[in-house]
Design a protein around this motif. Structure first.
Motif, PDB file in Angstrom:
ATOM      1  N   GLY A   5      -0.323  28.261 -31.653  1.00  0.00           N
ATOM      2  CA  GLY A   5      -1.722  28.666 -31.571  1.00  0.00           C
ATOM      3  C   GLY A   5      -2.463  27.771 -30.590  1.00  0.00           C
ATOM      4  N   ARG A   6      -3.476  27.040 -31.094  1.00  0.00           N
ATOM      5  CA  ARG A   6      -4.243  26.128 -30.238  1.00  0.00           C
ATOM      6  C   ARG A   6      -3.511  24.813 -29.990  1.00  0.00           C
ATOM      7  NH1 ARG A   6      -9.198  24.841 -33.332  1.00  0.00           N
ATOM      8  NH2 ARG A   6      -9.658  23.590 -31.507  1.00  0.00           N
ATOM      9  N   PHE A   7      -2.441  24.552 -30.721  1.00  0.00           N
ATOM     10  CA  PHE A   7      -1.724  23.280 -30.627  1.00  0.00           C
ATOM     11  C   PHE A   7      -0.436  23.442 -29.827  1.00  0.00           C
ATOM     12  CE2 PHE A   7      -4.182  23.219 -34.524  1.00  0.00           C
ATOM     13  CZ  PHE A   7      -4.820  21.994 -34.451  1.00  0.00           C
ATOM     14  N   SER A   8       0.010  22.352 -29.247  1.00  0.00           N
ATOM     15  CA  SER A   8       1.316  22.320 -28.586  1.00  0.00           C
ATOM     16  C   SER A   8       1.999  21.001 -28.929  1.00  0.00           C
ATOM     17  CB  SER A   8       1.174  22.455 -27.064  1.00  0.00           C
ATOM     18  OG  SER A   8       0.469  21.351 -26.530  1.00  0.00           O
ATOM     19  N   GLY A  35      -0.740  18.574 -27.650  1.00  0.00           N
ATOM     20  CA  GLY A  35      -1.978  19.028 -27.044  1.00  0.00           C
ATOM     21  C   GLY A  35      -2.789  19.864 -28.011  1.00  0.00           C
ATOM     22  N   LEU A  36      -4.082  19.972 -27.714  1.00  0.00           N
ATOM     23  CA  LEU A  36      -5.006  20.781 -28.509  1.00  0.00           C
ATOM     24  C   LEU A  36      -5.916  21.518 -27.540  1.00  0.00           C
ATOM     25  CD1 LEU A  36      -6.517  21.662 -31.096  1.00  0.00           C
ATOM     26  CD2 LEU A  36      -7.821  19.520 -30.919  1.00  0.00           C
ATOM     27  N   ALA A  83      20.473  12.602 -16.838  1.00  0.00           N
ATOM     28  CA  ALA A  83      20.207  13.870 -17.502  1.00  0.00           C
ATOM     29  C   ALA A  83      18.825  13.835 -18.136  1.00  0.00           C
ATOM     30  CB  ALA A  83      21.271  14.152 -18.568  1.00  0.00           C
ATOM     31  N   GLN A  84      18.264  15.017 -18.306  1.00  0.00           N
ATOM     32  CA  GLN A  84      16.972  15.137 -18.966  1.00  0.00           C
ATOM     33  C   GLN A  84      16.970  16.388 -19.831  1.00  0.00           C
ATOM     34  OE1 GLN A  84      13.597  14.046 -16.811  1.00  0.00           O
ATOM     35  NE2 GLN A  84      12.159  14.883 -18.291  1.00  0.00           N
ATOM     36  N   LEU A  85      16.406  16.263 -21.027  1.00  0.00           N
ATOM     37  CA  LEU A  85      16.255  17.374 -21.950  1.00  0.00           C
ATOM     38  C   LEU A  85      14.804  17.407 -22.400  1.00  0.00           C
ATOM     39  CD1 LEU A  85      17.401  19.614 -23.820  1.00  0.00           C
ATOM     40  CD2 LEU A  85      17.816  17.793 -25.503  1.00  0.00           C
ATOM     41  N   ASP A  86      14.156  18.560 -22.283  1.00  0.00           N
ATOM     42  CA  ASP A  86      12.771  18.733 -22.713  1.00  0.00           C
ATOM     43  C   ASP A  86      12.674  19.935 -23.630  1.00  0.00           C
ATOM     44  OD1 ASP A  86      11.003  16.764 -21.257  1.00  0.00           O
ATOM     45  OD2 ASP A  86      12.088  17.633 -19.558  1.00  0.00           O
ATOM     46  N   ILE A  87      11.935  19.771 -24.734  1.00  0.00           N
ATOM     47  CA  ILE A  87      11.647  20.894 -25.633  1.00  0.00           C
ATOM     48  C   ILE A  87      10.144  20.921 -25.890  1.00  0.00           C
ATOM     49  CG2 ILE A  87      13.932  20.912 -26.720  1.00  0.00           C
ATOM     50  CD1 ILE A  87      12.682  19.425 -29.096  1.00  0.00           C
ATOM     51  N   ASP A  88       9.561  22.116 -25.820  1.00  0.00           N
ATOM     52  CA  ASP A  88       8.112  22.276 -26.000  1.00  0.00           C
ATOM     53  C   ASP A  88       7.838  23.579 -26.728  1.00  0.00           C
ATOM     54  OD1 ASP A  88       6.713  20.055 -24.255  1.00  0.00           O
ATOM     55  OD2 ASP A  88       8.384  20.805 -23.060  1.00  0.00           O
ATOM     56  N   ARG A  89       6.716  23.582 -27.476  1.00  0.00           N
ATOM     57  CA  ARG A  89       6.344  24.794 -28.194  1.00  0.00           C
ATOM     58  C   ARG A  89       4.841  24.856 -28.385  1.00  0.00           C
ATOM     59  NH1 ARG A  89       9.000  27.406 -33.658  1.00  0.00           N
ATOM     60  NH2 ARG A  89       7.644  29.226 -33.673  1.00  0.00           N
ATOM     61  N   GLU A  90       4.318  26.072 -28.337  1.00  0.00           N
ATOM     62  CA  GLU A  90       2.907  26.329 -28.627  1.00  0.00           C
ATOM     63  C   GLU A  90       2.794  26.789 -30.074  1.00  0.00           C
ATOM     64  OE1 GLU A  90       0.263  26.085 -26.456  1.00  0.00           O
ATOM     65  OE2 GLU A  90       1.497  25.465 -24.748  1.00  0.00           O
TER      66      GLU A  90
END
Length: 195
Positions: free
Chosen positions: A118-121, A153-154, A109-116
């Motif tokens: 503004g300029r950052f992630s 990220g930036l 299984a794999q779970l991924d969560i991501d969010r932006e």
């Protein structure tokens, strides 16, 4: 090289692999996101595997039954993606009849969560896999594992992004094949240009 092991040998008597698959699946898009569910069975003749002395050999008949589920949604601004696979992979003929096919964990299984922001992630991932065996005789179990990844990220300019990632955050020791240890904690920094 591991002491006491000899390099793999060739086998001129190998037959080519033949297989057929039946699959039934459902895919949908909802107001909250998307999901899919697929079930399948694959029958394989002359599957090629390594035996206990690392020589390739054919397994005359084997079968893989599986269920795969996947879902994705945006929750409170976070993009969430998850998938899971359950397998029943079995040798159906020969001296190892009834044993599990090697290097195919019962579940993963794999779970991924991501969010932006503004300029950052920012994001994180979790990968889980169950126990499996390295050889058809099923006398050499490979332990399951859990891996955590962190990433960020930036945005430096419209086409430029600086990204950083830590894989295997907790430095877990694990193998997906006997005697081939996977990397421990690994750091990546990337400068990306994407017009």
């Amino acid at each position: 090289m591991v002491e006491g092991l000899t390099p793999p040998a060739s086998n001129p008597d190998l037959d080519p692999v033949e297989s057929g698959t039946y699959e039934l699946g459902l895919d949908a898009r909802e107001t909250w996101g998307r999901w899919s569910l697929h079930a399948y069975e694959t029958r394989i003749d002359d599957l090629i595997v390594l035996n206990s002395v690392f020589t390739p050999q054919n397994i005359s008949e084997s079968r893989i039954r599986g269920v795969e589920a996947e879902a994705g949604a945006t929750l409170a601004g976070w993009l969430v993606n998850a998938n899971a696979t359950w397998l029943d992979a079995e040798i159906e003929d020969g001296p190892n009849e009834g044993n599990e096919l090697p290097r195919r964990p019962d579940y993963s299984a794999q779970l991924d969560i991501d969010r932006e922001f503004g300029r950052f992630s920012a994001g994180a991932g979790l990968t889980v896999a169950g126990d499996t065996y390295d050889k058809p005789a099923n006398d050499d179990e490979l332990d399951g594992y859990e891996l955590v990844e962190l990433r960020g990220g930036l945005k430096l300019a419209p086409d430029w992004r600086l990204q950083a990632r830590i894989s295997n955050l907790f430095n877990e020791d694990y193998e997906t094949a006997a005697f081939y240890e996977q990397p421990g904690r690994v750091y990546f920094v990337t400068l990306r240009y994407q017009p």
